[in-house]
Structures are given as structure tokens and as C-alpha cells.
Design a protein around this motif. Structure first.
Motif: not given
Ligand code: SAM
Length: 323
Positions: A115-128
Motif C-alpha cells: 500500500p502507499v506508505s511512509g512520509e512520502y506516501r509512495t509504494r513498491t511496484l513490480s514490473y509485469l
């Protein structure tokens, strides 16, 4: 395929096409084609008043199948520019990715691992699937935004909300976007209100890099970009007409800064995440307490649910006037 058609001068083509749509007779299954200085527009029948008619052969329009048609279910995904991001609750990812990458507008398919998280509100994305990239250009409300979906916060789901806030801003005066990200509130407002001074602040240096690019991309000269923690970066700002606080999980921590910047009679647009049992009451009380601590008062002038956030939880916005 042979069809009846209307023959018109190229310069009258678009007007005639729209007229034929209005009459409900344009044959949308066939492609319009050139004929010297003219074009041939296929029709199901010819309405009165069209003299230059005939028959010709037309190529069929190949209709793209939607992901839902291809899969038999509707996958949850977000389209940011030409990048499709599959929702993290989805399974059968490769099949969904395969259906998405077949869409003309999709170049890349990614999956939201977190999910979006952390101070910068980013998320981990993986390539499909598709091109292996994370940067794209997204268009919204006649503005363009360059961004890297893996390095900054961004959601197209706030497009209507941004338009609603921009609609409240009168041209002239100062607007502060305390958590600006790549600038979707700031840029829209600056474009619609060319005499306003928009101060856009963010702590994520990647977001600020794209924010500066987006100011240029949209040819704006009335956006002042400031990089850093808003506590420091907002120094010297006062008498703002509008302050936008789009940091729903921790906006309360920064209300003192907002009260320090907004002028008496100015508006603050405050976002929060709220439980359905008490959508607004508790939050308004907390804002009132913060206002009192800062020697101010507030009059709520608008409250609404922006979008569902999680089970029983909603992203809400409260607009309040500072007194
Ligand atoms: N308003 C933007 C939008 O609609 O896309 C971004 C909103 S995002 C929910 C919140 C942003 O606040 C992030 O870009 C994050 O980097 C920034 N941020 C978080 N804490 C901050 C702070 N203390 N000072 C300045 N920016 C901060």
C-alpha cells in the motif's frame, strides 16, 4: 464492406460527421475514407438535405476488447498516463497484465506490491508486462504531469476533487499547497488563476523535481516551488487566501503551520481519513481545538466524502474559514 455514404469537402468533414452523429445515422462500424479533396462518410441511412450521396467500399473499424471482455471479470487497476497499475488485492496477475497490455493506451503494466506508505506516501511496484519503465506523462483537467509512479505519490482518483478545490479559488491572492507532490492541485489552480501566486511545497526531492518540470511543461510563471519539510519551507508565508492540506494520515500535526499562514477569512482545505461511524464531527472538534491553541477560530463551510479508503474508512475533506 459496401455501405451508403455521404461525400463532402474535407473542410466540411468534421461538421458533417457531427451532424450525422446528431441524426443518429453515422455508421461507426466503418472507417471514414478520403476521396481526393473530399471524404466519404459511411451512413446507415441518409437524412434529408444531403445531396452528394452514393455507395462505396469501407474498411471495418476493429474494436478493441476491454479488459473485462477479455477476462470475463473487471480487474481493479489504475491508469496513470500509459502505465496500468494493478491493485494489490488482485490475483491471477499475469492474465490481467496480458489483457491490459493489449489495450492501445497501455504501454506498461505494474503491480502494487505494497500500500502507499511512509512520509512520502509512495509504494513498491513490480514490473509485469510491456515496456519496463516507471515514468509517464499523465493528462488531467487540461494539464500535463510528468511523473515516476515508483518515486512519488500520485492518484488519478482525485481528479474531480482537484477541480472542485480549483473552482473555489478566485483569481488573485495567494494559495499554499502544503503537501504538493508533483503539483496536481497547484498546477491546476495556477493555470486557472493566472494572477494568483501559488506556493507549492514538498519534502520528497523526487516529487519536487517533477513538480518543477511540470511547472515548465504547463508553461506557468505563477508557481513558487519550495523543497523541504513544510515546517521550515513555509517560513515567511502569511496572509494566504487558501491553504491546501492534502496529507490525510497526518495533517493534524501541521494545523499550527496552516493557521500561521492563512489570513483571517481565508480558507483551509483539510483532508483526513475517517471512520464511517463518525465521518466529520470528531475531526472538526480536533481542528477547533488546534485553532484555539493558535489563537484562531474556524467556521466549517463544507464537508464531504472524497472517496472510500478502506473497509469502513473514508478519505474526507473539510473546508473551513479561519476567523
Ligand atoms: N497533493 C499531492 C497530490 O494530490 O498528488 C500529493 C499528496 S501526498 C498524499 C502527500 C505529499 O506530502 C507527499 O508528496 C509527501 O512527500 C509530502 N510530505 C509529507 N510530509 C511532508 C512534510 N512534513 N513537509 C512537506 N511535504 C511533506
Amino acid at each position: 464492406m459496401e455501405s451508403q455514404c455521404v461525400r463532402v469537402n474535407k473542410k466540411d468533414g468534421e461538421r458533417t460527421r457531427l451532424e450525422l452523429i446528431t441524426h443518429g445515422v453515422l455508421n461507426k462500424d466503418l472507417k471514414i475514407k478520403p476521396d481526393g479533396d473530399h471524404i466519404l462518410i459511411p451512413v446507415k441511412e441518409v437524412p434529408e438535405g444531403y445531396g452528394n450521396i452514393g455507395y462505396d467500399d469501407f474498411e471495418e473499424v476493429i474494436k478493441e476488447k476491454t479488459p473485462s471482455e477479455l477476462l470475463g471479470t473487471s480487474p481493479a487497476f489504475e491508469l496513470v498516463g500509459d502505465i496500468a497499475i494493478i491493485d494489490r488485492y488482485e490475483s491471477d496477475l499475469l492474465r490481467i497484465a496480458d489483457a491490459l497490455v493489449k489495450q492501445k493506451k497501455v504501454r506498461t503494466v505494474l503491480y502494487a506490491d505494497t500500500p502507499v506508505s511512509g512520509e512520502y506516501r509512495t509504494r513498491t511496484l513490480s514490473y509485469l508486462a510491456g515496456d519496463n519503465k516507471t515514468e509517464t506523462v499523465y493528462r488531467e483537467n487540461r494539464c500535463r504531469y510528468l511523473l515516476d509512479v515508483s518515486k512519488v505519490y500520485f492518484t488519478p482518483r482525485l481528479a474531480t476533487e482537484r477541480l472542485r478545490i480549483a473552482g473555489q479559488v478566485k483569481d488573485g491572492g495567494t494559495v499554499v499547497d502544503m503537501f504538493a507532490g508533483i503539483g496536481p492541485f497547484s498546477i491546476l489552480i495556477a493555470k486557472r488563476c493566472p494572477n494568483s501566486h501559488v506556493i507549492a511545497i514538498d519534502k520528497n526531492s523526487e516529487a519536487v523535481r517533477y513538480l518543477r518540470e511540470n511547472v515548465k511543461l504547463n508553461k506557468l510563471e505563477n508557481v513558487e516551488v519550495r523543497e523541504g519539510d513544510v515546517r521550515e519551507a513555509s517560513k515567511g508565508v502569511q496572509d494566504a487566501d487558501h491553504v491546501i492540506m492534502n496529507l490525510p494520515h497526518s495533517g493534524f500535526e501541521f494545523l499550527d503551520i496552516a493557521f500561521g499562514m492563512v489570513k483571517k477569512g481565508g480558507l483551509v482545505h483539510f483532508y483526513a481519513i475517517s471512520h464511517e461511524n463518525d465521518l466529520f464531527g470528531g475531526i472538526i472538534e480536533r481542528i477547533k481545538d488546534a485553532a484555539i491553541r493558535c489563537g484562531s477560530g474556524i467556521i466549517p463551510i463544507g464537508k464531504r466524502v472524497v472517496r472510500p479508503y478502506a473497509p469502513y474508512q473514508y478519505n474526507i475533506c473539510i473546508d473551513f474559514r479561519v476567523t
